[in-house]
Design an enzyme around this catalytic site. Structure first.
Site, mmCIF file in Angstrom:
data_model
loop_
_atom_site.group_PDB
_atom_site.id
_atom_site.type_symbol
_atom_site.label_atom_id
_atom_site.label_comp_id
_atom_site.label_asym_id
_atom_site.label_seq_id
_atom_site.Cartn_x
_atom_site.Cartn_y
_atom_site.Cartn_z
ATOM 1 N N HIS A 187 0.857 -1.193 0.000
ATOM 2 C CA HIS A 187 0.000 0.000 0.000
ATOM 3 C C HIS A 187 0.888 1.237 0.000
ATOM 4 C CE1 HIS A 187 -3.133 2.852 1.152
ATOM 5 N NE2 HIS A 187 -3.979 1.930 0.731
ATOM 6 N N ASP A 239 -8.032 -5.218 -0.106
ATOM 7 C CA ASP A 239 -8.536 -6.090 -1.180
ATOM 8 C C ASP A 239 -8.207 -7.563 -0.968
ATOM 9 O OD1 ASP A 239 -7.658 -3.345 -3.136
ATOM 10 O OD2 ASP A 239 -9.698 -4.097 -2.900
HETATM 11 C C1 SDX Z 1 -6.169 0.144 -3.016
HETATM 12 O O1 SDX Z 1 -4.344 4.658 -2.066
HETATM 13 C C2 SDX Z 1 -5.275 4.036 -1.443
HETATM 14 O O2 SDX Z 1 -5.676 4.394 -0.364
HETATM 15 C C3 SDX Z 1 -5.841 2.832 -2.197
HETATM 16 C C4 SDX Z 1 -6.889 1.990 -1.451
HETATM 17 C C5 SDX Z 1 -8.151 2.767 -1.181
HETATM 18 O O3 SDX Z 1 -8.866 2.420 -0.223
HETATM 19 O O4 SDX Z 1 -8.484 3.663 -2.002
HETATM 20 O O5 SDX Z 1 -6.348 1.528 -0.216
HETATM 21 C C6 SDX Z 1 -7.312 0.778 -2.291
HETATM 22 O O6 SDX Z 1 -5.885 0.529 -4.121
HETATM 23 C C7 SDX Z 1 -5.337 -0.902 -2.297
HETATM 24 C C8 SDX Z 1 -4.122 -1.411 -3.165
HETATM 25 C C9 SDX Z 1 -4.663 -2.517 -4.110
HETATM 26 N N1 SDX Z 1 -3.574 -2.857 -5.108
HETATM 27 C C10 SDX Z 1 -2.944 -4.037 -4.992
HETATM 28 O O7 SDX Z 1 -3.117 -4.875 -4.106
HETATM 29 C C11 SDX Z 1 -1.960 -4.292 -6.157
HETATM 30 C C12 SDX Z 1 -0.643 -4.861 -5.599
HETATM 31 N N2 SDX Z 1 0.070 -3.782 -4.842
HETATM 32 C C13 SDX Z 1 1.002 -2.987 -5.524
HETATM 33 O O8 SDX Z 1 0.946 -2.879 -6.884
HETATM 34 C C14 SDX Z 1 1.510 -1.765 -4.748
HETATM 35 O O9 SDX Z 1 1.813 -2.190 -3.478
HETATM 36 C C15 SDX Z 1 0.624 -0.529 -4.687
HETATM 37 C C16 SDX Z 1 0.200 -0.084 -6.041
HETATM 38 C C17 SDX Z 1 -0.584 -0.786 -3.843
HETATM 39 C C18 SDX Z 1 1.435 0.570 -4.033
HETATM 40 O O10 SDX Z 1 2.469 0.908 -4.901
HETATM 41 P P1 SDX Z 1 3.590 1.984 -4.507
HETATM 42 O O11 SDX Z 1 3.256 2.680 -3.247
HETATM 43 O O12 SDX Z 1 3.857 2.801 -5.719
HETATM 44 O O13 SDX Z 1 4.803 1.086 -4.132
HETATM 45 P P2 SDX Z 1 5.937 0.644 -5.172
HETATM 46 O O14 SDX Z 1 5.298 0.134 -6.405
HETATM 47 O O15 SDX Z 1 6.929 1.749 -5.277
HETATM 48 O O16 SDX Z 1 6.600 -0.596 -4.409
HETATM 49 C C19 SDX Z 1 7.692 -0.424 -3.506
HETATM 50 C C20 SDX Z 1 8.480 -1.742 -3.570
HETATM 51 C C21 SDX Z 1 8.895 -2.123 -4.990
HETATM 52 O O17 SDX Z 1 10.024 -2.956 -4.884
HETATM 53 P P3 SDX Z 1 11.520 -2.281 -5.148
HETATM 54 O O18 SDX Z 1 11.457 -1.587 -6.497
HETATM 55 O O19 SDX Z 1 11.744 -1.329 -4.000
HETATM 56 O O20 SDX Z 1 12.462 -3.459 -5.122
HETATM 57 O O21 SDX Z 1 7.625 -2.818 -3.122
HETATM 58 C C22 SDX Z 1 7.426 -3.724 -4.191
HETATM 59 C C23 SDX Z 1 7.762 -2.996 -5.464
HETATM 60 O O22 SDX Z 1 8.188 -3.892 -6.483
HETATM 61 N N3 SDX Z 1 6.016 -4.100 -4.156
HETATM 62 C C24 SDX Z 1 5.555 -5.346 -4.361
HETATM 63 C C25 SDX Z 1 4.176 -5.270 -4.164
HETATM 64 N N4 SDX Z 1 3.832 -4.014 -3.869
HETATM 65 C C26 SDX Z 1 4.972 -3.286 -3.869
HETATM 66 N N5 SDX Z 1 6.203 -6.491 -4.696
HETATM 67 C C27 SDX Z 1 5.418 -7.589 -4.823
HETATM 68 N N6 SDX Z 1 4.079 -7.612 -4.639
HETATM 69 C C28 SDX Z 1 3.425 -6.463 -4.313
HETATM 70 N N7 SDX Z 1 2.110 -6.468 -4.147
#
Ligand code: SDX
Length: 442
Positions: A312, A369
């Site tokens: 998140h 989710d």
């Molecule tokens: C919602 O914003 C809100 O409040 C949203 C929400 C709401 O109520 O409105 O809470 C609802 O959207 C919840 C999120 C649902 N999405 C998912 O579950 C999809 C999977 N999660 C990710 O794609 C990700 O965690 C996000 C999109 C939720 C957040 O992305 P960020 O904050 O941009 O984080 P990032 O992509 O920069 O990740 C940081 C690191 C990265 O690794 P490095 O490059 O540092 O090595 O964490 C890793 C990412 O690759 N990472 C994950 C991951 N989420 C982040 N690696 C594997 N699996 C994951 N799910």
């Protein structure tokens, strides 16, 4: 929105091109610290760059407060745990939109408006016959919500005088649109709303009632649905809420602004994740529970796969909504006498991930989710409707933010700046003299 009292009198000092600048500091009600950069460009010629607005506040808001480090989520100062435990969705919708919990009379009046506005214009109902089979429910929802401003133009022209009526109208009609789109997709006759049913009971009845086997509204399911909708009610400046504010800042009407928010929520990185979680758990189930492969794929920087339902932007500890939903799973599945192997797989997946260094180092926890789809599935809602359910829950939050933005004297049309990295001035050559373009390789 009066912000004077939040300015501390302190300033952030920055030296640019040998000149010192002082930028005012604000501290919010819960101690959030901000630097007001609204005069930065006019004073120094500099802008800031912040992909994804990871460090940038777009506004001041009095609706929801999140503390991602300490797993806190409050709507208008009330904790999400207490609201989910003691209120019904319509009550919390009123709180988000009006700022206070309703009295008995106010709630009764709001519920009466829900009943009065539950029907769709019959010309709108015919739209459902024109969507091809298999049309994505979020596409139908966004289209139908946008068309509300065609059928109810009086609401569009004097928005702020009639915001209460507009809010009740769209909250009630979105429930009908969601149920009708499901019935059409199933090839079933439409079930119309009933005045003697509550908001959630009406939705369930419109979804599942049948002329050959009347649907029996189960109070456990109604309670679980109220809880799920409350938990999705609002979440500060998330992607879809920021979209509603951005579109609304151009003085677009409420219905069209919300239609844009629905499109943003559709994304698999945002609200679309609840459907993707169930599909991921089903793939793991088909691979005989081999979740290790999925964990390894999620950790592989070369693999675009992400462990959906994990991570998140704000929560760097557990998502308080996920904890509540996970506990509700047990109650609902037990009450419905449903055994779902996906729940066991979800629990094991969570356990392994939370003990894995990759997820621990990045503070990746299950989010709202991760478990919600298991309850929707147990109720009988198909996975392609899960994000529609998210939208039904998020609607009061979107309305509250649109209303707050329109009433905020500080607000102006949203128009971010950029850093330009394209070609500098080029002379135009006649078409016969042009070579192969290599712009994509920039
Ligand atoms: C919602 O914003 C809100 O409040 C949203 C929400 C709401 O109520 O409105 O809470 C609802 O959207 C919840 C999120 C649902 N999405 C998912 O579950 C999809 C999977 N999660 C990710 O794609 C990700 O965690 C996000 C999109 C939720 C957040 O992305 P960020 O904050 O941009 O984080 P990032 O992509 O920069 O990740 C940081 C690191 C990265 O690794 P490095 O490059 O540092 O090595 O964490 C890793 C990412 O690759 N990472 C994950 C991951 N989420 C982040 N690696 C594997 N699996 C994951 N799910």
């Amino acid at each position: 929105m009066k912000l004077d009292k939040y300015y501390t009198g302190e300033t952030a000092k920055v030296n640019l091109d040998g000149k010192d600048y002082e930028l005012p500091i604000l501290i919010g009600e819960e101690g959030e610290k901000a630097i007001d950069i609204s005069a930065l460009r006019s004073q120094s010629g500099y802008i800031t760059l912040d992909y994804g607005y990871m460090n940038t506040g777009s506004c001041a808001s009095a609706i929801t407060y999140l503390d991602g480090e300490n797993s806190v989520l409050n709507y208008r100062g009330y904790s999400i745990d207490e609201l989910a435990d003691k209120c019904i969705f319509v009550e919390v919708a009123y709180l988000l939109i009006h700022g206070c919990l309703p009295t008995e009379a106010e709630l009764a009046n709001f519920q009466d408006m829900m009943r009065r506005y539950a029907l769709l214009h019959e010309d709108m109902v015919h739209f459902f016959d024109r969507f091809p089979p298999g049309s994505p429910p979020m596409s139908i929802l966004s289209s139908m919500v946008n068309s509300l401003c065609v059928f109810y133009p009086e609401m569009v022209n004097n928005p702020m005088e009639k915001i209460d009526k507009m809010a009740a109208r769209i909250i009630s009609k979105v429930r009908t649109i969601a149920a009708f789109s499901y019935r059409k997709a199933m090839g079933h006759q439409l079930v119309y709303p009933r005045h003697d049913y509550s908001y959630c009971a009406n939705f369930l009845n419109m979804m599942f009632d049948s002329p050959v086997e009347p649907y029996e509204v189960n109070p456990v399911v109604v309670s679980a649905l109220n809880k799920l909708l409350i938990l999705h009610g609002d979440h500060e400046q998330n992607c879809s809420t920021s979209t509603v504010r951005m579109v609304g800042s151009a003085h677009v009407n409420l219905y069209a602004s919300i239609s844009a928010g629905i499109s943003a929520l559709w994304g698999p990185l945002h609200g679309g994740a609840n459907q993707a979680v169930i599909e991921m758990l089903q793939r793991i189930h088909r691979s005989r529970g081999n979740y290790r492969t999925f964990i390894d794929k999620a950790k592989d920087p070369k693999d675009p796969f992400r462990l959906v339902g994990f991570g998140h932007r704000v929560y760097k500890s557990h998502d308080p909504r996920c904890t509540i939903i996970k506990n509700a799973c047990n109650d609902v599945l037990k009450a419905l006498n449903v055994k779902d192997p996906l729940l066991d797989i979800a629990r094991e997946l969570e356990e392994v991930a939370l003990n894995d260094d990759y997820f621990k180092e990045r503070n990746l926890y299950p989010n709202v989710d991760f478990y919600s789809g298991i309850i929707y599935k147990a109720i009988g809602i198909p996975s392609d409707m899960f994000t529609v359910m998210f939208a039904v829950g998020r609607l009061p939050g979107w309305i509250a933010h649109w209303k707050e933005m329109r009433n905020d004297k500080n607000y102006r049309i949203g128009r971010p700046r950029q850093i330009y990295v394209g070609p500098t001035t080029r002379r135009l050559s006649p078409i016969g003299a042009r070579g192969v373009c290599n712009c994509e390789n920039i």
